[in-house]
Design an enzyme around this catalytic site. Sequence first.
Site, PDB file in Angstrom:
ATOM      1  N   HIS A  56     -56.059  29.207  45.901  1.00 37.93           N
ATOM      2  CA  HIS A  56     -56.823  28.383  46.666  1.00 37.93           C
ATOM      3  C   HIS A  56     -58.128  28.213  45.781  1.00 37.93           C
ATOM      4  O   HIS A  56     -58.370  29.135  44.785  1.00 37.93           O
ATOM      5  CB  HIS A  56     -57.342  29.000  48.090  1.00 37.93           C
ATOM      6  CG  HIS A  56     -57.881  30.316  47.943  1.00 37.93           C
ATOM      7  ND1 HIS A  56     -57.084  31.378  48.257  1.00 37.93           N
ATOM      8  CD2 HIS A  56     -58.939  30.873  47.539  1.00 37.93           C
ATOM      9  CE1 HIS A  56     -57.667  32.719  48.347  1.00 37.93           C
ATOM     10  NE2 HIS A  56     -58.999  32.021  47.737  1.00 37.93           N
TER      11      HIS A  56
HETATM   12  C1  T46 Z   1     -60.083  35.480  47.205  1.00 37.58           C
HETATM   13  C2  T46 Z   1     -59.194  36.576  47.023  1.00 37.58           C
HETATM   14  C3  T46 Z   1     -59.579  37.491  45.909  1.00 37.58           C
HETATM   15  C4  T46 Z   1     -60.569  36.926  57.074  1.00 37.58           C
HETATM   16  O1  T46 Z   1     -60.466  36.651  58.304  1.00 37.58           O
HETATM   17  N1  T46 Z   1     -62.013  37.245  56.693  1.00 37.58           N
HETATM   18  C5  T46 Z   1     -62.097  37.441  55.235  1.00 37.58           C
HETATM   19  O2  T46 Z   1     -63.225  37.975  54.887  1.00 37.58           O
HETATM   20  C6  T46 Z   1     -61.071  36.943  54.327  1.00 37.58           C
HETATM   21  C7  T46 Z   1     -61.411  37.117  52.686  1.00 37.58           C
HETATM   22  C8  T46 Z   1     -59.674  36.805  54.746  1.00 37.58           C
HETATM   23  N2  T46 Z   1     -59.696  36.703  56.107  1.00 37.58           N
HETATM   24  C9  T46 Z   1     -58.357  36.419  56.573  1.00 37.58           C
HETATM   25  C10 T46 Z   1     -57.952  34.973  56.136  1.00 37.58           C
HETATM   26  C11 T46 Z   1     -56.317  35.028  56.186  1.00 37.58           C
HETATM   27  O3  T46 Z   1     -55.887  34.949  57.297  1.00 37.58           O
HETATM   28  O4  T46 Z   1     -57.277  37.166  55.954  1.00 37.58           O
HETATM   29  C12 T46 Z   1     -56.225  36.481  55.858  1.00 37.58           C
HETATM   30  C13 T46 Z   1     -55.681  36.665  54.345  1.00 37.58           C
HETATM   31  O5  T46 Z   1     -56.706  36.055  53.544  1.00 37.58           O
HETATM   32  P1  T46 Z   1     -56.160  35.039  51.982  1.00 37.58           P
HETATM   33  O6  T46 Z   1     -55.000  34.428  52.447  1.00 37.58           O
HETATM   34  O7  T46 Z   1     -57.456  34.070  52.071  1.00 37.58           O
HETATM   35  O8  T46 Z   1     -56.207  36.308  51.158  1.00 37.58           O
HETATM   36  P2  T46 Z   1     -56.269  36.392  49.536  1.00 37.58           P
HETATM   37  O9  T46 Z   1     -56.033  37.522  49.074  1.00 37.58           O
HETATM   38  O10 T46 Z   1     -55.267  35.201  48.894  1.00 37.58           O
HETATM   39  O11 T46 Z   1     -57.678  35.724  49.168  1.00 37.58           O
HETATM   40  C14 T46 Z   1     -58.780  36.563  49.382  1.00 37.58           C
HETATM   41  C15 T46 Z   1     -59.900  35.642  49.750  1.00 37.58           C
HETATM   42  O12 T46 Z   1     -59.796  34.789  50.897  1.00 37.58           O
HETATM   43  C16 T46 Z   1     -60.382  34.842  48.557  1.00 37.58           C
HETATM   44  O13 T46 Z   1     -61.857  34.217  48.598  1.00 37.58           O
HETATM   45  O14 T46 Z   1     -60.710  34.682  46.266  1.00 37.58           O
HETATM   46  O15 T46 Z   1     -59.239  37.270  48.344  1.00 37.58           O
END
Ligand code: T46
Length: 141
Positions: A56
């Site tokens: 993303h």
């Molecule tokens: C990034 C990488 C390094 C939340 O509810 N609160 C939060 O602060 C975060 C970061 C995520 N979430 C929820 C959103 C999704 O339902 O946790 C779930 C997994 O998040 P995401 O798919 O975005 O996870 P990653 O590891 O792909 O990405 C995260 C960060 O979102 C992003 O900003 O750069 O870690």
Amino acid sequence: MNHLNTVYDCSIIELKHILNEIGYVSSVEGASNISFDIKRVYYISEIPLDVTRGGHGHKCLKQLLVATTGSFDIILDDGLNKQVCTLNQPYQGLLIVPGIWREIVNFSADATCLVLASLDYDETEYIRDYDEFLKFKKKDY
Ligand code: T46
């Protein structure tokens, strides 16, 4: 102007650290290390092997990623250029500016990715579709 940022605006930053016989102390001191106020801290861990995280871009969010344990690679992409950065030291951070697509791969079994972020969590601030990301980059604001 975040859409104009390129992978060359992202950089590995050496954090203040002290290593002695009791191990490392590494610290992030906003004013001298990073160009934003820290609003949120989160970390990802227990990552199964061969998983890709990220996939993303962010419209406004600035982040500093640190491999507090283990290692992983971050593929940065601004729509034109790609750059691969490896984090494998607890005293190094990768500063990612807004408007950069990122994928995080090759996690070691013991990896923890600490993220210091400039904004509260806001799903509307994410771009999770690559074609939409490319449109964002080409937009004439
Ligand atoms: C990034 C990488 C390094 C939340 O509810 N609160 C939060 O602060 C975060 C970061 C995520 N979430 C929820 C959103 C999704 O339902 O946790 C779930 C997994 O998040 P995401 O798919 O975005 O996870 P990653 O590891 O792909 O990405 C995260 C960060 O979102 C992003 O900003 O750069 O870690």
